[in-house]
Motif scaffolding. Sequence first.
Motif, mmCIF file in Angstrom:
data_model
loop_
_atom_site.group_PDB
_atom_site.id
_atom_site.type_symbol
_atom_site.label_atom_id
_atom_site.label_comp_id
_atom_site.label_asym_id
_atom_site.label_seq_id
_atom_site.Cartn_x
_atom_site.Cartn_y
_atom_site.Cartn_z
ATOM 1 N N ARG A 170 0.823 -1.209 0.000
ATOM 2 C CA ARG A 170 0.000 0.000 0.000
ATOM 3 C C ARG A 170 0.858 1.260 0.000
ATOM 4 O O ARG A 170 0.531 2.253 -0.667
ATOM 5 C CB ARG A 170 -0.949 -0.036 1.189
ATOM 6 C CG ARG A 170 -2.029 -1.106 1.024
ATOM 7 C CD ARG A 170 -2.877 -1.271 2.254
ATOM 8 N NE ARG A 170 -4.000 -2.182 1.984
ATOM 9 C CZ ARG A 170 -4.689 -2.835 2.907
ATOM 10 N NH1 ARG A 170 -4.377 -2.677 4.196
ATOM 11 N NH2 ARG A 170 -5.677 -3.636 2.574
ATOM 12 N N ARG A 182 2.169 0.581 -10.800
ATOM 13 C CA ARG A 182 1.098 -0.029 -10.007
ATOM 14 C C ARG A 182 1.705 -1.096 -9.097
ATOM 15 O O ARG A 182 2.533 -1.891 -9.540
ATOM 16 C CB ARG A 182 0.042 -0.674 -10.907
ATOM 17 C CG ARG A 182 -0.693 0.307 -11.803
ATOM 18 C CD ARG A 182 -1.856 -0.349 -12.544
ATOM 19 N NE ARG A 182 -1.417 -1.444 -13.391
ATOM 20 C CZ ARG A 182 -1.620 -2.726 -13.146
ATOM 21 N NH1 ARG A 182 -2.276 -3.108 -12.038
ATOM 22 N NH2 ARG A 182 -1.200 -3.660 -13.976
ATOM 23 N N ASN A 184 0.384 -4.028 -6.384
ATOM 24 C CA ASN A 184 -0.710 -4.766 -5.764
ATOM 25 C C ASN A 184 -0.153 -6.011 -5.080
ATOM 26 O O ASN A 184 1.040 -6.302 -5.178
ATOM 27 C CB ASN A 184 -1.747 -5.170 -6.826
ATOM 28 C CG ASN A 184 -2.471 -3.972 -7.420
ATOM 29 O OD1 ASN A 184 -3.255 -3.315 -6.746
ATOM 30 N ND2 ASN A 184 -2.197 -3.671 -8.689
ATOM 31 N N LEU A 232 -3.047 -9.254 -12.428
ATOM 32 C CA LEU A 232 -2.661 -8.010 -11.771
ATOM 33 C C LEU A 232 -1.460 -7.354 -12.462
ATOM 34 O O LEU A 232 -1.314 -6.124 -12.440
ATOM 35 C CB LEU A 232 -2.331 -8.267 -10.304
ATOM 36 C CG LEU A 232 -3.519 -8.567 -9.390
ATOM 37 C CD1 LEU A 232 -3.034 -9.028 -8.015
ATOM 38 C CD2 LEU A 232 -4.434 -7.355 -9.253
ATOM 39 N N CYS A 237 -5.962 -4.286 -16.045
ATOM 40 C CA CYS A 237 -6.473 -3.613 -14.831
ATOM 41 C C CYS A 237 -5.656 -2.351 -14.557
ATOM 42 O O CYS A 237 -5.029 -2.236 -13.500
ATOM 43 C CB CYS A 237 -6.459 -4.562 -13.639
ATOM 44 S SG CYS A 237 -4.902 -5.438 -13.384
ATOM 45 N N LEU A 240 -6.038 -0.239 -11.182
ATOM 46 C CA LEU A 240 -5.983 -1.020 -9.947
ATOM 47 C C LEU A 240 -4.590 -0.935 -9.341
ATOM 48 O O LEU A 240 -3.610 -1.412 -9.921
ATOM 49 C CB LEU A 240 -6.331 -2.487 -10.242
ATOM 50 C CG LEU A 240 -6.579 -3.400 -9.045
ATOM 51 C CD1 LEU A 240 -7.793 -2.942 -8.256
ATOM 52 C CD2 LEU A 240 -6.781 -4.828 -9.512
ATOM 53 N N THR A 241 -4.495 -0.311 -8.184
ATOM 54 C CA THR A 241 -3.227 -0.262 -7.458
ATOM 55 C C THR A 241 -3.511 -0.143 -5.971
ATOM 56 O O THR A 241 -4.558 0.379 -5.563
ATOM 57 C CB THR A 241 -2.333 0.895 -7.960
ATOM 58 O OG1 THR A 241 -0.996 0.706 -7.453
ATOM 59 C CG2 THR A 241 -2.857 2.260 -7.530
ATOM 60 N N THR A 243 -4.139 -2.621 -4.076
ATOM 61 C CA THR A 243 -5.146 -3.627 -3.736
ATOM 62 C C THR A 243 -4.481 -4.914 -3.252
ATOM 63 O O THR A 243 -3.452 -5.334 -3.785
ATOM 64 C CB THR A 243 -6.018 -3.947 -4.965
ATOM 65 O OG1 THR A 243 -6.811 -2.799 -5.273
ATOM 66 C CG2 THR A 243 -6.936 -5.130 -4.711
ATOM 67 N N LEU A 245 -5.486 -8.669 -3.132
ATOM 68 C CA LEU A 245 -6.504 -9.557 -3.707
ATOM 69 C C LEU A 245 -6.474 -10.911 -3.009
ATOM 70 O O LEU A 245 -5.535 -11.684 -3.197
ATOM 71 C CB LEU A 245 -6.248 -9.728 -5.204
ATOM 72 C CG LEU A 245 -7.208 -10.645 -5.960
ATOM 73 C CD1 LEU A 245 -8.616 -10.070 -5.965
ATOM 74 C CD2 LEU A 245 -6.711 -10.866 -7.389
#
Length: 254
Positions: A170, A182, A184, A232, A237, A240-241, A243, A245
């Motif tokens: 994060r 990104r 993830n 990912l 996507c 999307l960052t 995250t 999962l």
Amino acid sequence: MDSELLADKVVLITGASSGIGTAAARVFSGEGATVVLTGRREDRLAALVSELQDRKAEASYVVGDVSVAADAGRAVDLAVARYGRLDGAFNNAGIGGDRTPLHLMTDDVYDTIMDVNVRGVWNCLRHEIAAMLPRGGGAIVNNSSVAGLVAIPAAAPYIASKHAVVGLTRAAADEYAARGIRVNAVAPGTTRSEITVDWFARNPGLEQMVNSLTPQGRTAEPEEIAEAAAWLLSDRCPFLTGTVLPVDGGFANH
């Protein structure tokens, strides 16, 4: 849109000599990626690269321990030197540990787990991000665990390490989003890797206990985690960052 998720991408995979890492090498290369593999067991890495090359995939390896910053750097340097760039990375290397009550856990067990699971990801992130910034972006996936989201008994250092991976994910996602990177994480549930098979063998009844708490009621195969990581890392996507999962058969929601 290209049918291959990772077509023309150069992707680094750590912990590639077993389990989820080995599965990721096969899945990612099958999705069009050039893969750079690193791990501590050269015989396995060499055999895996040979297997992938027999399938007409582009693959290389470098032996290293991610808990050593210089080794993490050499893996990234190989990707850039040989292929000109690093588009993605799957920071998968990690270890488990014995199930021991917290008050009986020894310092050396704590230190070893934190060195590999946290310092290893930290070392990799620093080198990977530095390689991606000049190119204007990239994608990184860290392998946490369902233990990074919830707790299980008698595994405090492991749980702490995987929560730390979530925190690093994060933090890096927030810091580098505006610069095109990104970051993830996947949080696997019970997965049939060498680490968990060994863990279950040393802790009779543990697999059955965990599976009883998993709505799907089973242990995942490594390829199922690798498929999630591939998505990912892909361009499918782009928004999307940061995250995490869960790939856990519903365990974290149970």
